[in-house]
Scaffold this motif. Structure first.
Motif, PDB file in Angstrom:
ATOM      1  N   ALA A 268     -38.523  10.791 128.292  1.00  0.00           N
ATOM      2  CA  ALA A 268     -38.534  12.231 128.035  1.00  0.00           C
ATOM      3  C   ALA A 268     -39.893  12.698 127.530  1.00  0.00           C
ATOM      4  O   ALA A 268     -40.421  13.730 127.966  1.00  0.00           O
ATOM      5  N   ALA A 269     -40.489  11.944 126.595  1.00  0.00           N
ATOM      6  CA  ALA A 269     -41.785  12.320 126.032  1.00  0.00           C
ATOM      7  C   ALA A 269     -42.893  12.172 127.060  1.00  0.00           C
ATOM      8  O   ALA A 269     -43.718  13.083 127.251  1.00  0.00           O
ATOM      9  N   ALA A 270     -42.938  11.023 127.731  1.00  0.00           N
ATOM     10  CA  ALA A 270     -44.002  10.765 128.701  1.00  0.00           C
ATOM     11  C   ALA A 270     -43.958  11.746 129.862  1.00  0.00           C
ATOM     12  O   ALA A 270     -44.996  12.197 130.357  1.00  0.00           O
ATOM     13  N   GLU A 271     -42.753  12.101 130.308  1.00  0.00           N
ATOM     14  CA  GLU A 271     -42.635  13.051 131.413  1.00  0.00           C
ATOM     15  C   GLU A 271     -43.102  14.448 130.998  1.00  0.00           C
ATOM     16  O   GLU A 271     -43.684  15.173 131.804  1.00  0.00           O
ATOM     17  N   GLY A 272     -42.843  14.827 129.740  1.00  0.00           N
ATOM     18  CA  GLY A 272     -43.342  16.106 129.257  1.00  0.00           C
ATOM     19  C   GLY A 272     -44.856  16.142 129.228  1.00  0.00           C
ATOM     20  O   GLY A 272     -45.483  17.129 129.634  1.00  0.00           O
ATOM     21  N   LEU A 273     -45.461  15.057 128.744  1.00  0.00           N
ATOM     22  CA  LEU A 273     -46.920  14.975 128.721  1.00  0.00           C
ATOM     23  C   LEU A 273     -47.491  14.959 130.137  1.00  0.00           C
ATOM     24  O   LEU A 273     -48.516  15.596 130.418  1.00  0.00           O
ATOM     25  N   GLN A 274     -46.828  14.239 131.038  1.00  0.00           N
ATOM     26  CA  GLN A 274     -47.314  14.170 132.411  1.00  0.00           C
ATOM     27  C   GLN A 274     -47.239  15.529 133.089  1.00  0.00           C
ATOM     28  O   GLN A 274     -48.132  15.903 133.863  1.00  0.00           O
ATOM     29  N   PHE A 275     -46.199  16.297 132.762  1.00  0.00           N
ATOM     30  CA  PHE A 275     -46.058  17.631 133.349  1.00  0.00           C
ATOM     31  C   PHE A 275     -47.266  18.497 133.031  1.00  0.00           C
ATOM     32  O   PHE A 275     -47.841  19.130 133.928  1.00  0.00           O
ATOM     33  N   VAL A 276     -47.661  18.541 131.756  1.00  0.00           N
ATOM     34  CA  VAL A 276     -48.767  19.420 131.392  1.00  0.00           C
ATOM     35  C   VAL A 276     -50.094  18.895 131.931  1.00  0.00           C
ATOM     36  O   VAL A 276     -50.964  19.684 132.323  1.00  0.00           O
ATOM     37  N   ALA A 277     -50.264  17.567 132.017  1.00  0.00           N
ATOM     38  CA  ALA A 277     -51.487  17.027 132.615  1.00  0.00           C
ATOM     39  C   ALA A 277     -51.554  17.357 134.100  1.00  0.00           C
ATOM     40  O   ALA A 277     -52.618  17.693 134.632  1.00  0.00           O
ATOM     41  N   ASP A 278     -50.397  17.304 134.775  1.00  0.00           N
ATOM     42  CA  ASP A 278     -50.351  17.587 136.210  1.00  0.00           C
ATOM     43  C   ASP A 278     -50.673  19.039 136.547  1.00  0.00           C
ATOM     44  O   ASP A 278     -51.056  19.345 137.679  1.00  0.00           O
ATOM     45  N   LEU A 279     -50.524  19.930 135.572  1.00  0.00           N
ATOM     46  CA  LEU A 279     -50.886  21.323 135.831  1.00  0.00           C
ATOM     47  C   LEU A 279     -52.335  21.436 136.275  1.00  0.00           C
ATOM     48  O   LEU A 279     -52.683  22.303 137.082  1.00  0.00           O
ATOM     49  N   GLY A 280     -53.183  20.548 135.754  1.00  0.00           N
ATOM     50  CA  GLY A 280     -54.591  20.562 136.136  1.00  0.00           C
ATOM     51  C   GLY A 280     -54.941  19.597 137.237  1.00  0.00           C
ATOM     52  O   GLY A 280     -55.678  19.943 138.168  1.00  0.00           O
ATOM     53  N   GLN A 290     -61.113  16.942 135.162  1.00  0.00           N
ATOM     54  CA  GLN A 290     -61.411  16.404 136.487  1.00  0.00           C
ATOM     55  C   GLN A 290     -62.340  17.323 137.263  1.00  0.00           C
ATOM     56  O   GLN A 290     -63.121  16.890 138.103  1.00  0.00           O
ATOM     57  N   PHE A 291     -62.248  18.623 136.976  1.00  0.00           N
ATOM     58  CA  PHE A 291     -63.069  19.619 137.672  1.00  0.00           C
ATOM     59  C   PHE A 291     -63.801  20.445 136.628  1.00  0.00           C
ATOM     60  O   PHE A 291     -63.238  21.364 136.042  1.00  0.00           O
ATOM     61  N   GLN A 292     -65.031  20.097 136.363  1.00  0.00           N
ATOM     62  CA  GLN A 292     -65.805  20.739 135.298  1.00  0.00           C
ATOM     63  C   GLN A 292     -66.335  22.080 135.776  1.00  0.00           C
ATOM     64  O   GLN A 292     -67.379  22.167 136.412  1.00  0.00           O
ATOM     65  N   ASN A 415     -56.009  10.879 120.823  1.00  0.00           N
ATOM     66  CA  ASN A 415     -56.815  11.685 121.733  1.00  0.00           C
ATOM     67  C   ASN A 415     -57.508  10.917 122.859  1.00  0.00           C
ATOM     68  O   ASN A 415     -57.516  11.388 124.001  1.00  0.00           O
ATOM     69  N   PRO A 416     -58.135   9.752 122.607  1.00  0.00           N
ATOM     70  CA  PRO A 416     -58.770   9.051 123.733  1.00  0.00           C
ATOM     71  C   PRO A 416     -57.778   8.679 124.832  1.00  0.00           C
ATOM     72  O   PRO A 416     -58.099   8.779 126.023  1.00  0.00           O
ATOM     73  N   ARG A 423     -57.628  13.579 132.439  1.00  0.00           N
ATOM     74  CA  ARG A 423     -58.609  13.353 133.508  1.00  0.00           C
ATOM     75  C   ARG A 423     -57.962  12.846 134.781  1.00  0.00           C
ATOM     76  O   ARG A 423     -58.602  12.807 135.839  1.00  0.00           O
ATOM     77  N   GLY A 424     -56.707  12.396 134.685  1.00  0.00           N
ATOM     78  CA  GLY A 424     -56.046  11.804 135.844  1.00  0.00           C
ATOM     79  C   GLY A 424     -56.340  10.333 136.001  1.00  0.00           C
ATOM     80  O   GLY A 424     -55.994   9.724 137.018  1.00  0.00           O
ATOM     81  N   ASP A 425     -56.945   9.694 134.997  1.00  0.00           N
ATOM     82  CA  ASP A 425     -57.284   8.275 135.072  1.00  0.00           C
ATOM     83  C   ASP A 425     -56.080   7.378 134.802  1.00  0.00           C
ATOM     84  O   ASP A 425     -56.040   6.232 135.265  1.00  0.00           O
ATOM     85  N   LYS A 426     -55.122   7.884 134.010  1.00  0.00           N
ATOM     86  CA  LYS A 426     -53.937   7.100 133.679  1.00  0.00           C
ATOM     87  C   LYS A 426     -52.705   7.980 133.721  1.00  0.00           C
ATOM     88  O   LYS A 426     -52.795   9.211 133.536  1.00  0.00           O
ATOM     89  N   GLN A 427     -51.554   7.365 133.945  1.00  0.00           N
ATOM     90  CA  GLN A 427     -50.285   8.055 133.814  1.00  0.00           C
ATOM     91  C   GLN A 427     -49.912   8.107 132.337  1.00  0.00           C
ATOM     92  O   GLN A 427     -50.233   7.197 131.566  1.00  0.00           O
ATOM     93  N   ALA A 428     -49.227   9.168 131.954  1.00  0.00           N
ATOM     94  CA  ALA A 428     -48.878   9.342 130.539  1.00  0.00           C
ATOM     95  C   ALA A 428     -48.070   8.165 130.005  1.00  0.00           C
ATOM     96  O   ALA A 428     -48.311   7.701 128.881  1.00  0.00           O
ATOM     97  N   ALA A 429     -47.115   7.679 130.785  1.00  0.00           N
ATOM     98  CA  ALA A 429     -46.269   6.578 130.304  1.00  0.00           C
ATOM     99  C   ALA A 429     -47.098   5.345 129.970  1.00  0.00           C
ATOM    100  O   ALA A 429     -46.857   4.676 128.950  1.00  0.00           O
ATOM    101  N   ASP A 430     -48.089   5.034 130.804  1.00  0.00           N
ATOM    102  CA  ASP A 430     -48.929   3.855 130.565  1.00  0.00           C
ATOM    103  C   ASP A 430     -49.843   4.064 129.361  1.00  0.00           C
ATOM    104  O   ASP A 430     -49.993   3.174 128.514  1.00  0.00           O
TER     105      ASP A 430
END
Length: 449
Positions: A268-280, A290-292, A415-416, A423-430
């Protein structure tokens, strides 16, 4: 800032945005204090000194005040000082303006034995200052001042200032999270104004986001030829880099449990974080590392606010940053006079009229001083509704301590890993699986590993 619910603060986020999540009440500087896990060195002069309530006599002398923020915030403090010194002519308040990384500069002041008498603390650094013995408990001052009854304040107002049964600051500035949006761009995209009462869903956020985002050829995400490297107008700035917790709770996840666990890697937590990262990185409707780039800036538009979008669970968050007294203050009685004036009804009326934050006092927050619909945004009641105890969450609330008592350190570890997800370098769950043991060790031992 011209005000945390002002046009300037809205524009400051990312250029021409169809909608943006921004703080309604809490200053932007609260989210970018630059604090690190290096707690202040108390040195010889910062050794805690026992509190003593103000005497019946009149205070006098000089008060050195450490003010963080920008020019607009400093302007508010100068206005407060002018009014204060009309009432207390025997006290001279010297304001040291500190833009940028105030906490590092505060640490240097403590280490050099030249601390200020009081300061505009941050919700993000106050617990580090308390543990280092840098701040003075204010309970005896509060108890002996008829102007202060904690029940007169919004329930969340004192949360970040209370630690181990003592109070180390007076609520000054803050509020709740709300969704700021550009009504003109909504109209151009054929989207009706948002309800000030009912939040949109995450699915609607994606739907509206695709309609509002444009590349420099006028293409929307999903259309043939759309170029995410050449965005003219983003739809949404979720402030994901420093307030990701709402997406965790909104998806039914948890940040910190009652027993100090940090289950951010659970679905549940990781999917929520992934959702907001995927917006970008996937949907391209919000800025991404990813796009400066930035969209164009438009300064003329009509805007308003709406509740935070609803996922599986409706949630909100908020906080207040305090004015605090240092343990080594040379003139505590005068320092109390100054910070208590700023945080009293009289001082907060000035702050509210200048549009800086959601007043922490219930009386002012629910008055036309704050809610005046003639002063944008029209629906400022949203900010108060977002502070409803039935939906309000803060990290560590189940433990009874803001971030478990380690705000700066928690963010330094988190934060790191989170940046890699954005940045899209990792999935939130990992990423969260890697960082969870370190966060739990921090809450258990107080040590950064």
């Amino acid at each position: 800032m011209a005000g945390t619910y002002s046009r300037r603060s809205f524009l400051k986020q990312m250029g021409t945005l169809g909608a943006t999540i921004a703080l309604g009440g809490a200053l932007s500087s609260c989210g970018s204090s630059g604090g690190s896990a290096n707690t202040p060195s108390t040195g010889g002069s910062a050794t805690p000194i026992a509190s003593s309530p103000p005497s019946g006599g009149s205070a006098s002398g000089t008060v050195n005040f450490f003010a963080r923020g920008d020019e607009a915030i400093f302007k508010v403090f100068h206005r407060l000082r002018d009014e204060f010194q009309k009432r207390e002519p025997n006290i001279q308040v010297q304001i040291e303006e500190v833009p940028g990384d105030f906490y590092q500069k505060f640490q240097l002041k403590l280490a050099s034995g030249t601390p200020p008498d009081c300061l505009f603390e941050c919700d993000c650094t106050i617990t580090s200052s308390i543990r280092a013995g840098a701040l003075e408990p204010l309970d005896s001052f509060i108890a002996n001042d008829a102007r202060f009854d904690k029940s007169d304040y919004l329930p969340i107002a004192w949360y970040t200032s209370e630690y181990e049964g003592k109070t180390y600051g007076l609520p000054y500035d803050g509020g709740s999270m709300a969704m700021f949006y550009n009504k003109d761009l909504f109209k151009q995209a054929g989207i009706p104004p948002l309800s000030p009462e009912e939040p949109i869903t995450w699915d609607q956020l994606l739907e509206y986001g695709r309609k509002l985002t444009l590349d420099r050829n006028g293409k929307h995400p999903g259309e043939a030829g759309f170029d995410p490297r050449r965005i003219k107008q983003y739809a949404f700035d979720p402030q994901a880099s420093w307030v990701p917790w709402l997406w965790v709770w909104g998806n039914g996840g948890e940040v910190i449990t009652k027993d100090g666990k940090v289950p951010l890697d659970e679905p549940a937590a990781a999917e929520g974080l992934q959702f907001v990262a995927d917006l970008g990185t996937k949907h391209y409707i919000s800025p991404s590392p990813q796009f400066q780039q930035q969209g164009q800036i438009s300064f003329l538009f009509e805007w308003d606010v709406a509740p935070f979008p609803k996922g599986k669970v409706r949630v909100s968050t908020g906080w207040y940053s305090p004015l605090s007294m240092t343990a080594a203050a040379r003139n505590k009685e005068a320092a109390w006079k100054w910070i208590s004036f700023c945080c009293s009804e009289e001082g907060q009326r000035i702050v509210a009229e200048l549009g800086q934050s959601v007043p922490p006092l219930k009386k002012l927050a629910n008055s036309q001083v704050f809610l005046n619909p003639k002063v944008p945004p029209e629906h400022k009641q949203v900010f108060l509704d977002q502070l409803d105890q039935s939906i309000l969450r803060t990290p560590g609330d189940k433990m009874g301590k803001y971030f478990g008592g380690y705000v700066v350190e928690f963010r330094d570890i988190f934060n790191p890993a989170w940046d890699a997800v954005l940045r899209g370098d990792k999935q939130a769950a990992d990423a969260m699986k890697e960082v969870r043991p370190k966060l739990e060790n921090l809450l258990k031992t107080g040590k950064v590993s």
